[in-house]
Design an enzyme around this catalytic site. Structure first.
Site, short mmCIF file in Angstrom:
data_model
loop_
_atom_site.label_atom_id
_atom_site.label_comp_id
_atom_site.label_asym_id
_atom_site.label_seq_id
_atom_site.Cartn_x
_atom_site.Cartn_y
_atom_site.Cartn_z
N HIS A 203 0.75 -1.30 0.15
CA HIS A 203 -0.04 0.02 -0.07
C HIS A 203 0.72 1.22 -0.11
O HIS A 203 0.24 2.36 -0.01
CB HIS A 203 -1.06 0.22 1.23
C1 UD1 Z 1 -1.96 6.26 5.44
C2 UD1 Z 1 -0.36 6.65 6.04
C3 UD1 Z 1 0.54 5.29 5.94
C4 UD1 Z 1 0.06 4.28 6.53
C5 UD1 Z 1 -1.32 3.63 6.07
C6 UD1 Z 1 -1.84 2.64 6.78
C7 UD1 Z 1 -0.04 8.96 5.57
C8 UD1 Z 1 0.91 9.74 4.64
N1 UD1 Z 1 0.25 7.49 5.20
O1 UD1 Z 1 -1.35 5.66 4.06
O2 UD1 Z 1 1.81 5.83 6.51
O3 UD1 Z 1 0.84 3.26 6.47
O4 UD1 Z 1 -2.23 4.83 6.18
O5 UD1 Z 1 -2.93 1.93 6.22
O6 UD1 Z 1 -0.43 9.24 6.64
N2 UD1 Z 1 -8.87 5.09 1.51
C9 UD1 Z 1 -10.56 4.44 1.61
N3 UD1 Z 1 -10.83 4.31 2.70
C10 UD1 Z 1 -10.46 4.71 3.87
C11 UD1 Z 1 -9.02 5.20 4.05
C12 UD1 Z 1 -8.49 5.12 2.52
O7 UD1 Z 1 -11.02 4.34 0.66
O8 UD1 Z 1 -10.89 4.44 4.96
C13 UD1 Z 1 -8.47 5.21 0.08
C14 UD1 Z 1 -8.88 6.47 -0.30
O9 UD1 Z 1 -8.66 6.54 -1.86
C15 UD1 Z 1 -7.49 7.26 -0.15
C16 UD1 Z 1 -6.55 6.46 -0.26
O10 UD1 Z 1 -7.11 5.13 0.25
O11 UD1 Z 1 -7.24 8.56 -0.90
C17 UD1 Z 1 -5.26 6.59 0.66
O12 UD1 Z 1 -5.49 6.89 1.95
P1 UD1 Z 1 -4.50 7.84 2.98
O13 UD1 Z 1 -5.19 7.85 4.20
O14 UD1 Z 1 -4.21 9.13 2.38
O15 UD1 Z 1 -3.13 7.30 2.87
P2 UD1 Z 1 -2.92 5.59 3.07
O16 UD1 Z 1 -2.10 4.92 1.78
O17 UD1 Z 1 -3.90 4.71 3.63
N1 UDP Z 2 -3.73 -5.34 8.84
C1 UDP Z 2 -5.01 -6.08 8.98
N2 UDP Z 2 -5.81 -6.30 7.81
C2 UDP Z 2 -5.21 -6.27 6.65
C3 UDP Z 2 -3.82 -5.77 6.49
C4 UDP Z 2 -3.20 -5.59 7.57
O1 UDP Z 2 -5.50 -5.98 10.12
O2 UDP Z 2 -5.93 -6.58 5.64
C5 UDP Z 2 -3.02 -5.06 10.03
C6 UDP Z 2 -1.57 -5.66 10.33
O3 UDP Z 2 -1.91 -6.81 11.04
C7 UDP Z 2 -0.89 -4.67 11.10
C8 UDP Z 2 -1.40 -3.33 10.45
O4 UDP Z 2 -2.85 -3.69 9.77
O5 UDP Z 2 -1.09 -4.44 12.26
C9 UDP Z 2 -0.64 -2.65 9.43
O6 UDP Z 2 -1.44 -1.72 8.68
P1 UDP Z 2 -0.70 -0.90 7.33
O7 UDP Z 2 0.00 -2.21 6.51
O8 UDP Z 2 -1.91 -0.60 6.61
O9 UDP Z 2 0.23 0.09 7.70
P2 UDP Z 2 1.64 0.19 8.38
O10 UDP Z 2 1.98 -0.64 9.33
O11 UDP Z 2 2.48 0.04 6.84
O12 UDP Z 2 1.79 1.55 8.44
#
Ligand code: UD1
Ligand code: UDP
Length: 359
Positions: A203
């Site tokens: 992601h």
């Molecule tokens: C964010 C964090 C990242 C973390 C990740 C965990 C930042 C800069 N990034 O990235 O460090 O690893 O969360 O998963 O803060 N979206 C949905 N529904 C949701 C959330 C997101 O549809 O509930 C989609 C939207 O299209 C959105 C995209 O995901 O634009 C990205 O979401 P965003 O929270 O901006 O960044 P993440 O990639 O989730």
């Molecule tokens: N995770 C989850 N379901 C999923 C993928 C990840 O519960 O389908 C959990 C995973 O066990 C970990 C956390 O989400 O605890 C990690 O989140 P993510 O990879 O989105 O973010 P990051 O840790 O890279 O910031």
């Protein structure tokens, strides 16, 4: 002491899940959710799985560009902090919610505690690296998860050592607690057998441009000709796959993002995991599942250095070559499992003890 704990994404909810109840026990805590993650499977499901109480404030900020998202959070958080007047703000990790929470508090002269301080990938292409550095330098209490993070803060970045506490990793606490609530049926639901599949997640912003994602998924398609792959797709990644009609092999089981109980059930039973997630690198060590990191660098070098986790990079041929080598020589996987890692557990209780001493 009145504490405001601010968070907004899936990993923050998980990594704060053991700390929040302890803070409720010993302090007057308000929970503020920025709403950065908002879809049921990225947010509410974790409150249910981890038995967390409702938040006191839900700001519903939602998605957006970095500036818009962070700026909107900053404005809304300032209002809440001015109204509630906490004596300390706690943030976790490296997301835009982390940065907005720390910045809103520090501008109001409210002390900031940063959980998971000092992690560095030394890669400024990652928005998370910018967030980590900024948050650490405006924090008053820095809770480092491991020795590398502690050294980054105190030696490399010259943050006064009296501000930095080596407490361990709350993610380890959450994972150990979760081992009791793993969903054991998830394997059967997908007709999977222990050690017969690879778990895959992706992601990161830098891995989900069309070009990077296509390159990495090319590797996934080739690998899945040899072994089943389970891929719960992050909503950011899903959008890029769908918008560009990227094809994925039938031997890859695609699913929506999973809840914690289901995900941990699949992680613990996998042959190994391939991921660019930070949290999963830590959890795989706790569960003793080898982790292949689809990145050029990681802030969790401590596990790579001892040989427990492997840095794969993002070139499709290199990914395929290393995975083929592991599948041809399963004894390498067994050897990785035999390596002992120091698990820095007990961080949540340590943080609470330290905070009690400063009240
Ligand atoms: C964010 C964090 C990242 C973390 C990740 C965990 C930042 C800069 N990034 O990235 O460090 O690893 O969360 O998963 O803060 N979206 C949905 N529904 C949701 C959330 C997101 O549809 O509930 C989609 C939207 O299209 C959105 C995209 O995901 O634009 C990205 O979401 P965003 O929270 O901006 O960044 P993440 O990639 O989730
Ligand atoms: N995770 C989850 N379901 C999923 C993928 C990840 O519960 O389908 C959990 C995973 O066990 C970990 C956390 O989400 O605890 C990690 O989140 P993510 O990879 O989105 O973010 P990051 O840790 O890279 O910031």
């Amino acid at each position: 002491m009145k504490i405001a704990t601010i968070f907004g994404t899936r990993p923050e909810i998980i990594k704060l899940s053991t700390l929040i109840p302890l803070l409720d026990r010993d302090f007057n805590q308000i929970l503020i959710h920025t709403g950065q993650h908002y879809s049921y499977k990225m947010d509410k499901i974790f409150f249910e799985d981890l038995d967390l109480r409702d938040c006191d404030y839900s700001l519903n900020i939602g998605s957006g560009t970095h500036g818009k998202q962070t700026g909107n959070m900053l404005m809304e958080l300032e209002n809440v902090l001015l109204h509630e007047k906490p004596e300390l703000v706690i943030v976790q990790g490296d997301t835009n919610s982390t940065l907005a929470g720390a910045l809103a508090a520090s501008k109001l002269q409210i002390p900031v505690a940063h959980v998971e301080a000092g992690c560095r990938s030394f890669d400024r292409r990652m928005p998370e690296e910018i967030n980590r550095v900024l948050v650490d330098h405006i924090s008053d209490y820095l809770f480092a998860p491991d020795l590398n993070s502690f050294k980054n803060l105190t030696l490399s970045e010259c943050i006064p050592s009296e501000k930095v506490y080596l407490v361990g990793n709350t993610s380890v606490d959450a994972c150990i607690r979760a081992m009791k609530i793993f969903n054991r049926e998830t394997l059967e639901d997908y007709s999977l057998k222990k050690d017969s599949y690879i778990l895959f997640t992706l992601h990161r912003q830098e891995n989900t441009t069309y070009e990077s994602l296509k390159e990495i998924l090319m590797a996934l398609n080739i690998i899945s000709n040899r072994i089943k792959v389970f891929f719960p797709v992050h909503l950011r990644t899903k959008k890029v796959i769908e918008d560009n009609n990227i094809e994925i092999n039938d031997n890859v089981i695609l699913s929506d993002p999973l809840g914690y109980k289901d995900f941990m059930g699949l992680l613990t039973n996998s042959m190994f995991v391939m991921t660019d997630s930070g949290g999963i690198q830590e959890e795989s060590v706790v569960l003793n599942v080898p982790c292949l990191i689809i990145r050029d660098n990681t802030e969790w070098m401590i596990y790579v250095e001892i040989g427990k986790n492997l840095l794969l990079g993002t070139n499709h041929q290199k990914i395929v070559d290393i995975v083929n080598k592991l599948l041809d020589n399963p004894e390498i996987i067994e050897k990785m499992k035999l390596i002992e890692a120091q698990l820095n557990q007990g961080a949540s209780e340590s943080i609470v003890s330290i905070l009690k001493n400063i009240q």
